[in-house]
Scaffold this active site. Structure first.
Site, PDB file in Angstrom:
ATOM      1  N   SER A 140      -5.998  24.736  -8.701  1.00  0.00           N
ATOM      2  CA  SER A 140      -5.781  25.429 -10.003  1.00  0.00           C
ATOM      3  C   SER A 140      -6.731  26.507  -9.716  1.00  0.00           C
ATOM      4  CB  SER A 140      -5.728  24.166 -10.985  1.00  0.00           C
ATOM      5  OG  SER A 140      -5.743  25.189 -12.275  1.00  0.00           O
ATOM      6  N   TYR A 153      -8.955  17.117 -16.371  1.00  0.00           N
ATOM      7  CA  TYR A 153      -7.997  17.875 -15.027  1.00  0.00           C
ATOM      8  C   TYR A 153      -8.550  18.671 -14.526  1.00  0.00           C
ATOM      9  CZ  TYR A 153      -4.414  21.737 -13.870  1.00  0.00           C
ATOM     10  OH  TYR A 153      -3.154  22.252 -13.379  1.00  0.00           O
TER      11      TYR A 153
HETATM   12  P1  NAD Z   1       5.742  20.330 -13.820  1.00  0.00           P
HETATM   13  O1  NAD Z   1       5.324  19.216 -15.111  1.00  0.00           O
HETATM   14  O2  NAD Z   1       6.698  20.954 -13.904  1.00  0.00           O
HETATM   15  O3  NAD Z   1       5.850  19.502 -12.951  1.00  0.00           O
HETATM   16  C1  NAD Z   1       5.169  18.802 -11.751  1.00  0.00           C
HETATM   17  C2  NAD Z   1       5.810  17.739 -11.846  1.00  0.00           C
HETATM   18  O4  NAD Z   1       4.841  16.267 -10.942  1.00  0.00           O
HETATM   19  C3  NAD Z   1       7.146  16.737 -11.798  1.00  0.00           C
HETATM   20  O5  NAD Z   1       7.910  17.130 -10.687  1.00  0.00           O
HETATM   21  C4  NAD Z   1       6.214  15.795 -12.043  1.00  0.00           C
HETATM   22  O6  NAD Z   1       8.056  14.930 -11.388  1.00  0.00           O
HETATM   23  C5  NAD Z   1       5.902  14.793 -11.563  1.00  0.00           C
HETATM   24  N1  NAD Z   1       4.822  13.999 -11.884  1.00  0.00           N
HETATM   25  C6  NAD Z   1       4.315  13.597 -12.781  1.00  0.00           C
HETATM   26  N2  NAD Z   1       4.380  12.303 -12.886  1.00  0.00           N
HETATM   27  C7  NAD Z   1       4.119  12.188 -11.786  1.00  0.00           C
HETATM   28  C8  NAD Z   1       4.283  10.280 -11.267  1.00  0.00           C
HETATM   29  N3  NAD Z   1       3.154   9.729 -12.362  1.00  0.00           N
HETATM   30  N4  NAD Z   1       4.829  10.341  -9.932  1.00  0.00           N
HETATM   31  C9  NAD Z   1       5.462  11.406  -9.534  1.00  0.00           C
HETATM   32  N5  NAD Z   1       5.949  12.398  -9.879  1.00  0.00           N
HETATM   33  C10 NAD Z   1       4.676  12.514 -11.190  1.00  0.00           C
HETATM   34  O7  NAD Z   1       4.151  20.912 -13.418  1.00  0.00           O
HETATM   35  P2  NAD Z   1       3.963  22.203 -13.008  1.00  0.00           P
HETATM   36  O8  NAD Z   1       3.295  23.829 -14.039  1.00  0.00           O
HETATM   37  O9  NAD Z   1       4.876  22.621 -11.832  1.00  0.00           O
HETATM   38  O10 NAD Z   1       2.757  21.473 -12.083  1.00  0.00           O
HETATM   39  C11 NAD Z   1       2.794  21.301 -10.655  1.00  0.00           C
HETATM   40  C12 NAD Z   1       1.362  21.243 -10.189  1.00  0.00           C
HETATM   41  O11 NAD Z   1       0.510  22.301 -10.027  1.00  0.00           O
HETATM   42  C13 NAD Z   1       0.157  20.259 -11.107  1.00  0.00           C
HETATM   43  O12 NAD Z   1      -0.589  19.808 -10.240  1.00  0.00           O
HETATM   44  C14 NAD Z   1      -0.212  21.589 -11.634  1.00  0.00           C
HETATM   45  O13 NAD Z   1      -1.287  21.071 -11.459  1.00  0.00           O
HETATM   46  C15 NAD Z   1      -0.299  22.204 -10.835  1.00  0.00           C
HETATM   47  N6  NAD Z   1      -0.528  23.894 -11.303  1.00  0.00           N
HETATM   48  C16 NAD Z   1       0.013  23.996 -12.683  1.00  0.00           C
HETATM   49  C17 NAD Z   1      -0.063  25.640 -13.220  1.00  0.00           C
HETATM   50  C18 NAD Z   1       0.410  26.082 -14.066  1.00  0.00           C
HETATM   51  O14 NAD Z   1       0.143  26.763 -14.777  1.00  0.00           O
HETATM   52  N7  NAD Z   1       1.887  25.899 -14.505  1.00  0.00           N
HETATM   53  C19 NAD Z   1      -0.885  26.443 -12.644  1.00  0.00           C
HETATM   54  C20 NAD Z   1      -2.127  25.642 -11.842  1.00  0.00           C
HETATM   55  C21 NAD Z   1      -1.591  24.750 -11.374  1.00  0.00           C
END
Ligand code: NAD
Length: 258
Positions: A140, A153
């Protein structure tokens, strides 16, 4: 250069958001894909069938709760190993340090950081044997910078960047690369879920929080897309990126240039 036929990819946390976008782009490039979450619902299996039908590749769903070390390790074993490992699963919680629930701290560290250690440890021997492998960790902008109220986080994401560099050094010159992608804000369910907390912490309405808090540090004032993150993963898996290892790639509309 972007043909991934014959490669098997495991994408953790891929039934929604960025993980699903990454799974789609890998499938589009011809890879066999394993998608994952902890839910094991009919919708999860339908998602795998849908991806397989749309892209004409083999797609399987494997359940694993990545907050548990043994399940994270079993995910890669059940997949039969992988050529491409994308550690994407992540959760968020927003609270000041002194009020941050201990169980949330432990859960965030386990899912956002430790699971990447466990899956990588199981995936690496097969990659070494083949002399080819890609580990892409979805960190991130918060792996490079901090914001208040997101201690667990941000600690986990900085940890993911450090883990990526270490694996890169341990695998350098062996056909294996390990990198961290650092997205800025991407509008996914994880970000949606933060909006009410941010509204409470800052005392703002939804639109003001999006404009003045979330995208304040993203100079483009535009969310990145899941396709753009998926495309960056595919590029990292291509021969163009053979010498790209141990680094971070920001997809953040200029956030970390500020
Ligand atoms: P999201 O909530 O849409 O997806 C999260 C995923 O993680 C889901 O598929 C969920 O099922 C899975 N998950 C959660 N807990 C779990 C567990 N205990 N076991 C297995 N799977 C689990 O979120 P997102 O925004 O798509 O985030 C995905 C990644 O990207 C994360 O690591 C997040 O930190 C990172 N990220 C997101 C953003 C953003 O702006 N959305 C920015 C930077 C980084």
């Amino acid at each position: 250069m972007f043909d991934l036929a014959g490669k098997r990819a495991v994408v953790t946390g891929s039934n929604s958001g960025i993980g699903l976008g990454v799974a789609e782009e890998l499938a589009r490039a011809g890879a066999e894909v394993v998608i994952n979450s902890f839910t094991d619902s009919a919708a999860d299996h339908a998602l795998a069938s849908d991806l397989a039908a749309r892209f004409g590749v083999n797609v399987r769903y494997i359940r694993a709760d990545l907050s548990k070390a043994d399940e994270a390790r079993a995910l890669v074993e059940l997949a039969g190993g992988c050529d491409i490992l994308v550690n994407n699963a992540g959760i968020q919680h927003v609270a000041p340090v002194e009020e941050f629930p201990v169980e949330k701290w432990n859960q965030i560290l386990a899912i956002n950081l430790s699971s990447a250690f466990h899956t990588s440890a199981v995936a690496l021997p097969g990659m070494r044997a083949k002399g080819w492998g890609r580990i892409v960790n979805i960190a991130s902008a918060h792996g490079l910078t901090a914001s208040p109220f997101k201690s667990a986080y941000i600690a986990a994401k900085h940890g993911v960047v450090g883990l990526s560099k270490t694996i890169a050094l341990e695998t350098a010159g062996q056909g294996i690369t390990c990198n961290a992608i650092c997205p800025g804000y991407v509008l996914t369910p994880l970000v949606e879920a933060q909006i009410p907390d941010q509204m409470k912490v800052h005392g703002m309405d939804r639109e003001t929080v999006i404009r003045e808090v979330m995208l304040l540090r993203q100079p483009s004032r535009q969310f990145a897309t899941t396709e753009q993150i998926g495309g960056t993963v595919v590029w990292l898996c291509s021969p163009y990126a053979d010498q790209v290892t141990g680094t971070t790639i920001s997809v953040d509309g200029g956030w970390t240039a500020l």
